[in-house]
Each structure stands twice: as structure tokens, then as C-alpha cells.
Design a protein around this motif. Structure first.
Motif, PDB file in Angstrom:
ATOM      1  N   LYS A   5       0.709  -1.240  -0.297  1.00 34.98           N
ATOM      2  CA  LYS A   5       0.152   0.079  -0.034  1.00 34.98           C
ATOM      3  C   LYS A   5       0.874   1.307  -0.074  1.00 34.98           C
ATOM      4  O   LYS A   5       0.344   2.148  -0.305  1.00 34.98           O
ATOM      5  CB  LYS A   5      -0.842  -0.108   1.158  1.00 34.98           C
ATOM      6  N   PHE A   6       1.994   1.061   0.377  1.00 36.19           N
ATOM      7  CA  PHE A   6       3.275   2.346   0.154  1.00 36.19           C
ATOM      8  C   PHE A   6       3.755   2.484  -1.220  1.00 36.19           C
ATOM      9  O   PHE A   6       3.928   1.427  -1.966  1.00 36.19           O
ATOM     10  CB  PHE A   6       4.158   1.901   1.540  1.00 36.19           C
ATOM     11  N   THR A   7       3.858   3.815  -1.106  1.00 39.27           N
ATOM     12  CA  THR A   7       4.723   4.385  -2.559  1.00 39.27           C
ATOM     13  C   THR A   7       6.031   4.758  -2.207  1.00 39.27           C
ATOM     14  O   THR A   7       6.340   5.322  -1.141  1.00 39.27           O
ATOM     15  CB  THR A   7       3.928   5.504  -2.959  1.00 39.27           C
ATOM     16  N   ILE A   8       6.931   4.266  -3.021  1.00 41.92           N
ATOM     17  CA  ILE A   8       8.461   4.680  -2.669  1.00 41.92           C
ATOM     18  C   ILE A   8       8.663   5.747  -4.054  1.00 41.92           C
ATOM     19  O   ILE A   8       8.372   5.439  -5.263  1.00 41.92           O
ATOM     20  CB  ILE A   8       9.517   3.492  -2.898  1.00 41.92           C
ATOM     21  N   ARG A   9       9.466   6.879  -3.562  1.00 34.02           N
ATOM     22  CA  ARG A   9       9.649   7.930  -4.705  1.00 34.02           C
ATOM     23  C   ARG A   9      10.711   8.753  -4.218  1.00 34.02           C
ATOM     24  O   ARG A   9      11.069   8.477  -3.106  1.00 34.02           O
ATOM     25  CB  ARG A   9       8.402   8.855  -5.091  1.00 34.02           C
ATOM     26  N   LEU A  70       5.063  10.196   5.629  1.00 32.86           N
ATOM     27  CA  LEU A  70       6.443   9.657   5.691  1.00 32.86           C
ATOM     28  C   LEU A  70       6.675   8.557   6.322  1.00 32.86           C
ATOM     29  O   LEU A  70       6.261   8.571   7.739  1.00 32.86           O
ATOM     30  CB  LEU A  70       7.432  10.621   5.876  1.00 32.86           C
ATOM     31  N   ALA A  71       6.990   7.289   5.949  1.00 31.91           N
ATOM     32  CA  ALA A  71       6.683   6.002   6.616  1.00 31.91           C
ATOM     33  C   ALA A  71       8.304   5.713   7.047  1.00 31.91           C
ATOM     34  O   ALA A  71       8.839   5.177   7.954  1.00 31.91           O
ATOM     35  CB  ALA A  71       6.172   4.802   5.972  1.00 31.91           C
ATOM     36  N   GLY A  72       9.187   6.055   5.942  1.00 36.32           N
ATOM     37  CA  GLY A  72      10.551   5.553   5.968  1.00 36.32           C
ATOM     38  C   GLY A  72      11.316   6.083   4.986  1.00 36.32           C
ATOM     39  O   GLY A  72      10.781   6.655   4.036  1.00 36.32           O
ATOM     40  N   CYS A  73      12.709   6.135   4.926  1.00 36.04           N
ATOM     41  CA  CYS A  73      13.429   6.611   3.738  1.00 36.04           C
ATOM     42  C   CYS A  73      14.782   5.809   3.880  1.00 36.04           C
ATOM     43  O   CYS A  73      15.285   4.897   4.701  1.00 36.04           O
ATOM     44  CB  CYS A  73      13.760   8.086   3.831  1.00 36.04           C
ATOM     45  N   VAL A  74      15.592   5.898   2.749  1.00 39.62           N
ATOM     46  CA  VAL A  74      16.943   5.292   2.393  1.00 39.62           C
ATOM     47  C   VAL A  74      17.701   6.242   1.417  1.00 39.62           C
ATOM     48  O   VAL A  74      17.095   6.710   0.615  1.00 39.62           O
ATOM     49  CB  VAL A  74      16.908   3.549   1.874  1.00 39.62           C
ATOM     50  N   LEU A  75      19.055   6.148   1.647  1.00 39.12           N
ATOM     51  CA  LEU A  75      19.877   6.745   0.598  1.00 39.12           C
ATOM     52  C   LEU A  75      20.463   5.642  -0.390  1.00 39.12           C
ATOM     53  O   LEU A  75      21.061   4.638   0.241  1.00 39.12           O
ATOM     54  CB  LEU A  75      21.101   7.465   1.340  1.00 39.12           C
ATOM     55  N   TYR A  76      20.329   5.636  -1.730  1.00 41.20           N
ATOM     56  CA  TYR A  76      20.806   4.872  -2.605  1.00 41.20           C
ATOM     57  C   TYR A  76      21.881   5.345  -3.393  1.00 41.20           C
ATOM     58  O   TYR A  76      21.774   6.470  -3.691  1.00 41.20           O
ATOM     59  CB  TYR A  76      19.494   4.315  -3.595  1.00 41.20           C
ATOM     60  N   GLY A 111       6.979  -3.596   7.490  1.00 36.60           N
ATOM     61  CA  GLY A 111       7.500  -4.028   6.424  1.00 36.60           C
ATOM     62  C   GLY A 111       8.117  -2.919   5.693  1.00 36.60           C
ATOM     63  O   GLY A 111       8.568  -3.357   4.264  1.00 36.60           O
ATOM     64  N   ILE A 112       8.397  -1.668   6.179  1.00 36.14           N
ATOM     65  CA  ILE A 112       8.704  -0.492   5.373  1.00 36.14           C
ATOM     66  C   ILE A 112      10.353  -0.834   5.212  1.00 36.14           C
ATOM     67  O   ILE A 112      10.891  -0.461   3.989  1.00 36.14           O
ATOM     68  CB  ILE A 112       8.285   0.749   6.114  1.00 36.14           C
ATOM     69  N   GLY A 113      10.973  -1.499   6.327  1.00 35.77           N
ATOM     70  CA  GLY A 113      12.423  -1.352   5.941  1.00 35.77           C
ATOM     71  C   GLY A 113      12.568  -2.526   4.732  1.00 35.77           C
ATOM     72  O   GLY A 113      13.644  -2.296   3.854  1.00 35.77           O
ATOM     73  N   GLY A 114      11.920  -3.769   4.873  1.00 35.19           N
ATOM     74  CA  GLY A 114      12.082  -4.628   3.816  1.00 35.19           C
ATOM     75  C   GLY A 114      11.690  -3.853   2.360  1.00 35.19           C
ATOM     76  O   GLY A 114      12.389  -4.366   1.441  1.00 35.19           O
ATOM     77  N   LEU A 115      10.617  -3.197   2.475  1.00 39.84           N
ATOM     78  CA  LEU A 115      10.357  -2.666   0.960  1.00 39.84           C
ATOM     79  C   LEU A 115      11.158  -1.743   0.366  1.00 39.84           C
ATOM     80  O   LEU A 115      11.424  -1.882  -0.776  1.00 39.84           O
ATOM     81  CB  LEU A 115       9.065  -1.751   1.436  1.00 39.84           C
ATOM     82  N   ARG A 118      14.280  -4.096  -0.671  1.00 38.56           N
ATOM     83  CA  ARG A 118      13.940  -4.546  -2.035  1.00 38.56           C
ATOM     84  C   ARG A 118      13.884  -3.711  -3.195  1.00 38.56           C
ATOM     85  O   ARG A 118      14.394  -3.926  -4.347  1.00 38.56           O
ATOM     86  CB  ARG A 118      12.515  -5.234  -1.961  1.00 38.56           C
ATOM     87  N   TYR A 119      13.382  -2.365  -3.071  1.00 39.49           N
ATOM     88  CA  TYR A 119      13.549  -1.342  -4.107  1.00 39.49           C
ATOM     89  C   TYR A 119      15.085  -1.187  -4.384  1.00 39.49           C
ATOM     90  O   TYR A 119      15.254  -0.985  -5.599  1.00 39.49           O
ATOM     91  CB  TYR A 119      12.821  -0.187  -3.521  1.00 39.49           C
ATOM     92  N   CYS A 120      15.765  -1.137  -3.434  1.00 39.86           N
ATOM     93  CA  CYS A 120      17.238  -0.914  -3.879  1.00 39.86           C
ATOM     94  C   CYS A 120      17.854  -2.067  -4.584  1.00 39.86           C
ATOM     95  O   CYS A 120      18.534  -1.974  -5.555  1.00 39.86           O
ATOM     96  CB  CYS A 120      17.936  -0.434  -2.466  1.00 39.86           C
ATOM     97  N   ILE A 121      17.478  -3.315  -4.381  1.00 36.85           N
ATOM     98  CA  ILE A 121      17.921  -4.572  -4.911  1.00 36.85           C
ATOM     99  C   ILE A 121      17.441  -4.560  -5.994  1.00 36.85           C
ATOM    100  O   ILE A 121      18.304  -4.699  -7.048  1.00 36.85           O
ATOM    101  CB  ILE A 121      17.405  -5.667  -4.156  1.00 36.85           C
ATOM    102  N   GLU A 122      16.092  -4.242  -6.444  1.00 33.23           N
ATOM    103  CA  GLU A 122      15.745  -4.158  -7.883  1.00 33.23           C
ATOM    104  C   GLU A 122      16.346  -3.027  -8.697  1.00 33.23           C
ATOM    105  O   GLU A 122      16.561  -3.080  -9.716  1.00 33.23           O
ATOM    106  CB  GLU A 122      14.142  -3.797  -7.791  1.00 33.23           C
TER     107      GLU A 122
END
Length: 143
Positions: A5-9, A70-76, A111-115, A118-122
Motif C-alpha cells: 500500500k506504500f509508495t516509494i519515490r 512519511l513512513a521511511g527513507c533510504v539513501l541509494y 515491512g517498510i524497511g524490507g520494502l 527490495r526497492y534498492c535491490i531491484e
């Protein structure tokens, strides 16, 4: 709520301050992690994490709820030579990486950290990288 249900952008520049504040909140609460008083420059970097995206190989990604909270974030990091941290990671060829993953307290366990991971992996797969490197420390056992 299910992670699907979450969007990553990529967040806009106006959102960088909120993301920096989330990172400071999350990292300052890690047991065994240096405090803002012990490593003020590190927390300044967290607070201003959006400025790292001035490098075209570094991408700030954020997960938002359906209500755009905002549910979470990461630096790719698309190319490890631009990693921005010490050690040998910057010498690893044909690799991407991620660091500074943070999940807002209200969204933990969903599951936000996993989401985000997985986005970074893809993304690394799409960029045909040989590997994806995660930056972690003993204080970040959850990672």
C-alpha cells in the motif's frame, strides 16, 4: 497496513527537512549508537541528508503511506565510488549500495524497511550492478 500500500519515490526538496528530522530521530534512539553530542557532524549530515543528492549518483528515496505520510527513507548510491563513507566500500567496482535506512516509529513492524531494501535491490538489478552493498554497524542489529 501491508507494505504494498506504500509508495516509494524521490522526495522533493521541500520534503528533505522532514526526512532529515526522521533520520536524526531514528539514529539518535539506536541503543549503542553515538549520540548527537558525541558525533555532531554525523547528525548534521543526517539532518541535511537531502544535500547529498547534489551528487547525481546518490538518490534519496522515501516510502509514503496512502495518506502521503512519511513512513521511511533510504539513501541509494548508484555507484560505490560515490559512497561518501570511509573504508574500502568506495573501491568496490560495478556495485551499488545503500545506507541511512530509517523507518518512522509509527510504521515499524509493517515491512517498510524490507520494502525499501527490495526497492534498492531491484534498482541495482536494473542498473546491471554485480552487487549491492549495505552499510551497517553493530548498533544497527535490525539491519
Amino acid at each position: 497496513m501491508h507494505p504494498s500500500k506504500f509508495t516509494i519515490r524521490k522526495p522533493g526538496a521541500k520534503e528533505h527537512g522532514v526526512i532529515g528530522a526522521l533520520m536524526v530521530e531514528v539514529y539518535s534512539q539506536l541503543e549503542g549508537f553515538p549520540t548527537p553530542a558525541e558525533q555532531p557532524k554525523y547528525y548534521e549530515m543526517l539532518s541535511n541528508v537531502g544535500s547529498l543528492t547534489e551528487n547525481p549518483h546518490i538518490h534519496l528515496l522515501a516510502a509514503y503511506s496512502p495518506e502521503q505520510v512519511l513512513a521511511g527513507c533510504v539513501l541509494y548510491i548508484g555507484d560505490m565510488q560515490y559512497y561518501g563513507s570511509g573504508g574500502t566500500a568506495t573501491q568496490v567496482k560495478d556495485s551499488s549500495g545503500f545506507r541511512l535506512l530509517a523507518v518512522a516509529p509509527d510504521f515499524r513492524g509493517q515491512g517498510i524497511g524490507g520494502l525499501l531494501t527490495r526497492y534498492c535491490i531491484e534498482r541495482a538489478r536494473k542498473e546491471k550492478r554485480q552487487q549491492l552493498i549495505i552499510h551497517s554497524t553493530k548498533a544497527m542489529q535490525v539491519a
